[in-house]
Design an enzyme around this catalytic site. Structure first.
Site, PDB file in Angstrom:
ATOM      1  N   ASP A 328      38.313  43.349  40.075  1.00  0.00           N
ATOM      2  CA  ASP A 328      38.857  43.813  38.846  1.00  0.00           C
ATOM      3  C   ASP A 328      38.169  44.891  38.328  1.00  0.00           C
ATOM      4  O   ASP A 328      37.238  45.743  38.369  1.00  0.00           O
ATOM      5  CB  ASP A 328      38.182  42.342  37.139  1.00  0.00           C
ATOM      6  CG  ASP A 328      38.915  43.062  36.056  1.00  0.00           C
ATOM      7  OD1 ASP A 328      40.246  43.882  36.215  1.00  0.00           O
ATOM      8  OD2 ASP A 328      38.020  43.014  35.337  1.00  0.00           O
ATOM      9  N   GLU A 381      42.346  45.997  41.758  1.00  0.00           N
ATOM     10  CA  GLU A 381      43.358  46.731  40.697  1.00  0.00           C
ATOM     11  C   GLU A 381      42.564  47.591  40.034  1.00  0.00           C
ATOM     12  O   GLU A 381      41.076  47.842  39.519  1.00  0.00           O
ATOM     13  CB  GLU A 381      42.812  45.027  39.881  1.00  0.00           C
ATOM     14  CG  GLU A 381      43.356  45.714  38.415  1.00  0.00           C
ATOM     15  CD  GLU A 381      43.006  45.497  37.037  1.00  0.00           C
ATOM     16  OE1 GLU A 381      43.878  45.997  35.989  1.00  0.00           O
ATOM     17  OE2 GLU A 381      41.783  45.554  37.121  1.00  0.00           O
TER      18      GLU A 381
END
Length: 650
Positions: A328, A381
């Site tokens: 993330d 990401e």
């Protein structure tokens, strides 16, 4: 590497003066901890139930180099820090102790006195493998029993399932809000079994879970974790999670976890100011504080912190057999000025904005994972144009296997939100992705980020009356499954959920009583089924020779047509993004003969009006678009068609 010598440590209830201490951790362990190269860190630090010289108990070890004193406190000693003080191994700043009588399931924390004499709030164990149920914050001595895995065949062959030339269709899920449960039914062994059955029924190849690492605030959806080695107690014990992974594999479903090494919350029981100093975080708020999320940023320049994070990744990939990690907020790690104004950030040693320590960490992470966990994948990401996210670290890349294509997601959603009459002015939003499609290995995400914080649902973004909104969504899904790149869909989108996602309530399963919602679900299932048996739609995702525009410039009619190819297999994808049917719309094709209509998003079983080509069309000797023959197609309104040559391995 752990040397357990004869020891008679503090008995429960005894005072500090009766100790006959002998070192517990071996010299090699301490050396590797100090260097930041201990790849079995969770077996070295943390709490471990064991027997020494026939005495059962638990060994505790924690890194707190700047502390004046550290003690283990828990139910077993009435949370009294004088009962079980720990012993410092000054070689690496690790404190250790063996406490007889402590059994798996017992709660504990560390009582730390800082160098200046300040008694800190009780700290949870950074390497705890189990925690108590939030909002309680104690660590728990985990059961030392090894899990009984039955997925050996899966582990041996999983690498092939995740290669760039394999089909990957990912179902992204927030476990706590997928389906309501109560008591044991809301756990890995309850709802978890239903989730596996549903994901496989829908034809997804992968399940991706929003972070299940332990986190104090449920409203963070797991993206502000503190228990980087512990599955959240919200859903059951660690062994239950292991069985869930095993069940996924036995059902033919790969499992990806979202993993958050970018930042952590400042809760007093956590990593913040852990030993009275900025141990895990940067002391300078220009480097150590995240303004977007009011969180703290890991100090990637400290070997022990890097080791802590690297081994957290390995814990999930090796101990729990997880098939991949989606990392993330990579962009926030890469840029020192991320979400900061001039004067609010500190340049690197060359005066630039790149976080060189984070770059080195990611390269090290993505070099170690293939060595330690063969077949596992790492997905970034990353929302910027940072070069080489999926390139090899040996050539300066970051080393991820895949990167989320955030540009495709934002551009295509922006296009779809326009009224069809205006789409001709935004045609490039749908074609621009092919300009850079081969710069990285991409996943096309329609993720949770797009259905929260007032953004509405995917269906809610679609313009027009009710029928048109559903038709738009179906056409969009057809276009997405035809486009190069692996697929990811957040839960609820396959139901065409009308409302925005709410983590406090389950999906709107009752919507499936409506034909239009049920039709979208049926479409996603059929798209997955077609995708998995059609090499043309996945086999050359990263080969420019596997894609060709047939019609990429028909702005006036808002029509797109492109050819996918892999070996001898072809697939023709044609989308009409207006509510106006197009009759006798000619599309050049490279092969003569009959082309079979494999999928039509306007079919009545999906809620459409069943306009189409009667199941097939025959190419005539009418040169078009650089090909010697062409198909005269009926393009239904707001629909996508997928066709392939008859007899072809599509």
């Amino acid at each position: 590497m752990i040397e357990l010598l004869s020891v008679h440590s503090h008995q429960t209830g005894q005072d500090a003066g009766t100790d006959d201490y002998r070192p517990l951790l071996g010299e090699l362990d301490l050396h590797l901890v100090a260097e930041g190269r201990h790849w079995q860190l969770a077996d070295c630090l943390g709490a471990h139930a064991m027997a020494i010289d026939g005495t059962s108990g638990a060994r505790f070890a924690v890194w707190a180099p700047n502390a004046q004193r550290v003690a283990v406190v828990g139910d077993f000693n009435s949370w009294n820090g004088r009962r079980n003080p720990m012993h410092l191994r000054p070689e690496c700043g690790v404190w250790e102790v063996f406490i007889p009588g402590v059994a798996p399931g017992e709660r504990y924390k560390y009582e730390i006195i800082a160098r200046d004499g300040t008694l800190l709030p009780l700290k949870a164990d950074p390497l705890a493998r189990q925690t108590e149920m939030p909002p309680a914050t104690a660590s728990v001595v985990a059961d030392p029993a090894e899990f009984e895995w039955t997925d050996q065949a899966w582990m041996a062959g999983r690498g092939k399932r995740q290669q760039p030339d394999a089909p990957m269709s990912v179902y992204e899920v927030h476990f706590g809000s997928w389906m309501a449960g109560d008591g044991e039914h809301s756990t890995w062994t309850g709802i978890g079994k239903r989730l596996i059955e549903y994901a496989t029924f829908m034809g997804f190849t992968h399940l991706e879970l929003l972070p299940i690492t332990e986190h104090p605030f449920g409203g963070s959806w797991g993206y502000q974790p503190l228990g980087m080695y512990a599955p959240s107690a919200r859903y059951g014990a660690p062994a239950d999670f292991a069985r869930f992974v095993d069940d996924c594999h036995n059902a033919g479903l790969a499992l990806i976890l979202d993993w958050v090494p970018a930042h952590f919350p400042s809760d007093l029981h956590g990593l913040a100011d852990f030993d009275g100093t900025a141990l895990y975080e940067h002391a300078d708020p220009k480097q150590g504080f995240h303004p977007d999320w009011n969180t703290l940023i890991y100090n990637m320049g400290r070997n022990e912190v890097r080791n802590f994070l690297l081994c957290s990744a390995l814990e999930w990939l090796k101990r729990y057999h997880v098939d991949g990690l989606r990392v993330d907020a990579v962009a926030s790690m890469l840029y020192l000025d991320y979400s900061r104004e001039p004067g609010q950030w500190t340049p690197n040693r060359y005066g630039g904005r790149e976080n060189l320590e984070a770059v080195d960490f990611l390269q090290q992470l993505n070099s170690i994972v293939p060595e330690q966990s063969p077949g596992a994948i790492m997905i970034a990401e990353e929302s910027t144009a940072w070069p080489g996210v999926t390139a090899n670290p040996d050539t300066g890349g970051l080393g991820f296997q895949y990167k989320w294509n955030m540009g495709w997601m934002h551009d295509s959603l922006r296009y779809m939100q326009h009224e069809p009459i205006h789409r001709r002015f935004h045609h490039h939003d749908m074609t621009f992705s092919m300009v850079y499609a081969y710069s990285e290995r991409f996943v096309l995400p329609l993720s949770h980020d797009e259905v929260v914080h007032g953004k509405g649902s995917l269906l809610g973004k679609m313009p027009g009356d009710r029928w048109q909104r559903f038709a738009n969504l179906r056409a969009y899904f057809g276009y997405m499954w035809g486009h190069p790149g692996k697929k990811l869909l957040f839960m609820g989108a396959e139901l065409a959920q009308e409302r925005e996602w709410n983590h406090d309530t389950q999906l709107d399963w009752a919507a499936l009583d409506d034909i239009h919602h049920a039709g979208v679900q049926k479409l996603v299932r059929d798209l997955n089924a077609l995708y998995r048996v059609s090499p043309a739609l996945y086999g050359s995702d990263n080969d420019p020779q596997g894609f060709a525009w047939i019609v990429g410039d028909d702005q006036q009619n808002s029509v797109f047509a492109f050819l996918r190819k892999h070996g001898d297999a072809y697939a023709l994808v044609v989308s009409n993004m207006t509510p106006v049917p197009r009759n006798d719309y000619r599309v050049g094709v490279p092969i003569a003969g009959r082309w079979v209509e494999l999928l039509n998003t306007d079919a009545d079983l999906y809620g459409g009006v069943n306009m189409g080509n009667g199941g097939s069309a025959v190419a005539s000797d009418h040169p078009m678009h650089g090909h010697g023959q062409s198909l005269a197609l009926v393009l239904p309104p707001l629909a996508t068609l997928i066709l392939a040559p008859e007899g072809s391995q599509s």
